[in-house]
Design a protein around this motif. Structure first.
Motif, PDB file in Angstrom:
ATOM      1  N   UNK A  50       1.162  -1.612   0.191  1.00  0.00           N
ATOM      2  CA  UNK A  50       0.164  -0.072  -0.059  1.00  0.00           C
ATOM      3  C   UNK A  50       0.680   0.937  -0.149  1.00  0.00           C
ATOM      4  N   UNK A  51       0.858   2.102  -0.555  1.00  0.00           N
ATOM      5  CA  UNK A  51       1.071   3.226  -0.919  1.00  0.00           C
ATOM      6  C   UNK A  51      -0.083   4.958  -0.925  1.00  0.00           C
ATOM      7  N   UNK A  52       1.325   5.452  -0.677  1.00  0.00           N
ATOM      8  CA  UNK A  52       0.208   7.299  -0.760  1.00  0.00           C
ATOM      9  C   UNK A  52       0.857   7.569  -2.496  1.00  0.00           C
ATOM     10  N   UNK A  53      -0.669   7.025  -2.945  1.00  0.00           N
ATOM     11  CA  UNK A  53      -0.584   8.116  -4.225  1.00  0.00           C
ATOM     12  C   UNK A  53      -0.908   9.861  -4.606  1.00  0.00           C
ATOM     13  N   UNK A  54       0.114  10.129  -4.552  1.00  0.00           N
ATOM     14  CA  UNK A  54      -0.415  12.000  -4.875  1.00  0.00           C
ATOM     15  C   UNK A  54      -0.890  12.376  -5.951  1.00  0.00           C
ATOM     16  N   UNK A  55      -0.538  11.784  -7.376  1.00  0.00           N
ATOM     17  CA  UNK A  55      -1.211  12.435  -8.376  1.00  0.00           C
ATOM     18  C   UNK A  55      -2.410  11.440  -9.321  1.00  0.00           C
ATOM     19  N   UNK A  56      -3.113  11.479  -8.106  1.00  0.00           N
ATOM     20  CA  UNK A  56      -4.406  10.478  -7.946  1.00  0.00           C
ATOM     21  C   UNK A  56      -4.863  11.158  -9.875  1.00  0.00           C
ATOM     22  N   UNK A  57      -5.354  10.711 -10.396  1.00  0.00           N
ATOM     23  CA  UNK A  57      -5.974  11.358 -11.813  1.00  0.00           C
ATOM     24  C   UNK A  57      -5.614  12.301 -12.507  1.00  0.00           C
ATOM     25  N   UNK A  58      -4.283  12.447 -11.934  1.00  0.00           N
ATOM     26  CA  UNK A  58      -3.212  13.876 -12.072  1.00  0.00           C
ATOM     27  C   UNK A  58      -3.811  15.235 -11.784  1.00  0.00           C
ATOM     28  N   UNK A  59      -4.279  15.465 -10.990  1.00  0.00           N
ATOM     29  CA  UNK A  59      -5.096  16.449 -10.201  1.00  0.00           C
ATOM     30  C   UNK A  59      -5.124  16.746  -9.189  1.00  0.00           C
ATOM     31  N   UNK A  60      -3.608  16.302  -8.699  1.00  0.00           N
ATOM     32  CA  UNK A  60      -2.966  16.505  -7.423  1.00  0.00           C
ATOM     33  C   UNK A  60      -4.025  16.292  -6.138  1.00  0.00           C
ATOM     34  N   UNK A  61      -4.461  14.779  -6.428  1.00  0.00           N
ATOM     35  CA  UNK A  61      -5.403  14.769  -5.108  1.00  0.00           C
ATOM     36  C   UNK A  61      -4.616  13.191  -4.621  1.00  0.00           C
ATOM     37  N   UNK A  62      -5.045  13.386  -3.518  1.00  0.00           N
ATOM     38  CA  UNK A  62      -3.936  11.909  -2.680  1.00  0.00           C
ATOM     39  C   UNK A  62      -4.932  10.961  -2.290  1.00  0.00           C
ATOM     40  N   UNK A  63      -4.547   9.476  -2.657  1.00  0.00           N
ATOM     41  CA  UNK A  63      -5.202   8.796  -1.550  1.00  0.00           C
ATOM     42  C   UNK A  63      -4.603   7.734  -1.449  1.00  0.00           C
ATOM     43  N   UNK A  64      -4.700   6.133  -0.926  1.00  0.00           N
ATOM     44  CA  UNK A  64      -3.700   5.051  -0.685  1.00  0.00           C
ATOM     45  C   UNK A  64      -4.156   4.179  -1.832  1.00  0.00           C
ATOM     46  N   UNK A  65      -3.105   3.356  -2.447  1.00  0.00           N
ATOM     47  CA  UNK A  65      -3.269   1.963  -3.678  1.00  0.00           C
ATOM     48  C   UNK A  65      -2.287   1.102  -2.929  1.00  0.00           C
ATOM     49  N   UNK A  66      -2.902  -0.571  -3.736  1.00  0.00           N
ATOM     50  CA  UNK A  66      -2.051  -1.522  -3.461  1.00  0.00           C
ATOM     51  C   UNK A  66      -1.302  -1.808  -5.209  1.00  0.00           C
ATOM     52  N   UNK A  67      -0.325  -1.769  -5.289  1.00  0.00           N
ATOM     53  CA  UNK A  67       0.946  -1.152  -6.064  1.00  0.00           C
ATOM     54  C   UNK A  67       1.450  -2.935  -6.160  1.00  0.00           C
ATOM     55  N   UNK A  68       1.114  -2.924  -7.405  1.00  0.00           N
ATOM     56  CA  UNK A  68       2.362  -5.239  -7.567  1.00  0.00           C
ATOM     57  C   UNK A  68       3.419  -4.245  -8.195  1.00  0.00           C
ATOM     58  N   UNK A  69       4.372  -4.523  -7.554  1.00  0.00           N
ATOM     59  CA  UNK A  69       5.861  -3.838  -8.415  1.00  0.00           C
ATOM     60  C   UNK A  69       6.472  -5.146  -9.063  1.00  0.00           C
ATOM     61  N   UNK A  70       5.457  -6.544  -8.906  1.00  0.00           N
ATOM     62  CA  UNK A  70       6.709  -7.475  -9.207  1.00  0.00           C
ATOM     63  C   UNK A  70       6.271  -7.878 -10.591  1.00  0.00           C
ATOM     64  N   UNK A  71       4.730  -8.646 -10.649  1.00  0.00           N
ATOM     65  CA  UNK A  71       4.124  -8.536 -11.862  1.00  0.00           C
ATOM     66  C   UNK A  71       4.214  -8.126 -13.552  1.00  0.00           C
ATOM     67  N   UNK A  72       5.005  -8.408 -14.466  1.00  0.00           N
ATOM     68  CA  UNK A  72       5.019  -8.228 -15.732  1.00  0.00           C
ATOM     69  C   UNK A  72       5.589  -6.649 -15.430  1.00  0.00           C
TER      70      UNK A  72
END
Length: 249
Positions: A50-72
């Motif tokens: 889980x990461x804090x995402x600061x560029x949500x929809x490129x509108x400066x919004x912030x939210x949490x999201x689960x990032x898969x860093x390994x697959x493909x």
């Protein structure tokens, strides 16, 4: 998408997520920042979570999201997960719009978020699925887009590659359907096809599905592959920009 909407999604998705469950140095622009492959200098490399995402929809919004860093090659934002049946996916329209569940377990990221993200630039989608017989399959699509609420969150999906036949071609162009908002092409509501004991859940139903990861957990007709129905015991649906891994470094 308003700040109130983003906040509501965060609350729905992060109940039970404590600070120690966030990945160290977790503030990123989007999941592309934690892609592997050519991104030698990316932060928290190879750590999915889980990461804090600061560029949500490129509108400066912030939210949490689960990032898969390994697959493909990584860089994937996970937007759906089923793994044990603990989360009820028989939800009404607004819940599928806003998102529900926990990022640490089973969840649905939300139709509004999917539209907000995929409405900008090109996006790809991947589905990783484990069948009840233990077989693991994946389906990769070079095109993935979810329309607006006005267009009933219509699905556009194409450019298939995978380990079996394409289970999502049947759903291309379909509107989203829930138990209280029937937009499918069936005589009855596909989201309620199996009745109250085992409802089929919200999905881009056509009449009704060849793949339904939101079906009642481990249902006998979860996905149709190579002319046969299979039960699904695990799914992850994940998306990333087509240019992921190339535009930041």
């Amino acid at each position: 998408m308003t700040t109130t909407t983003i906040t509501t999604i965060i609350l729905l998705l992060t109940i039970g997520v404590s600070q120690h469950q966030l990945v160290k140095s977790s503030t990123i622009k989007n999941c592309c920042d934690v892609a592997t492959g050519d991104n030698y200098f990316c932060i928290d490399r190879n750590i999915s979570g889980i990461y804090k995402i600061t560029d949500f929809c490129q509108r400066g919004k912030k939210m949490l999201g689960y990032c898969d860093t390994l697959t493909d090659g990584g860089g994937w934002l996970v937007v759906q997960r089923r793994q044990d049946g603990t989360e009820d996916f028989n939800r009404v329209w607004w819940e599928y719009e806003m998102g529900f569940g926990k990022l640490t377990g089973e969840f649905w990221y939300g139709l509004r978020a999917l539209h907000c993200l995929t409405g900008q630039g090109g996006w790809e989608m991947r589905m990783d699925i484990k069948l009840a017989n233990g077989t693991k399959v994946f389906f990769h699509y070079e095109q993935f887009k979810v329309a607006s609420a006005k267009d009933k969150y219509k699905l556009i999906v194409g450019g298939f590659q995978g380990t079996t036949t394409d289970p999502m071609a049947y759903h291309n162009g379909a509107d989203f359907t829930t138990e209280d908002n029937d937009n499918d092409n069936h005589l009855t509501n596909c989201a309620l096809l199996h009745g109250p004991a085992a409802p089929a859940g919200g999905w881009w139903h056509n009449s009704c599905w060849t793949a339904n990861p939101n079906n009642f957990y481990n249902h006998s007709i979860g996905i149709h592959l190579n002319n046969k129905w299979y039960q699904i015991i695990f799914t992850e649906i994940k998306i990333r920009p087509l240019q992921c891994g190339y535009s930041y470094y």
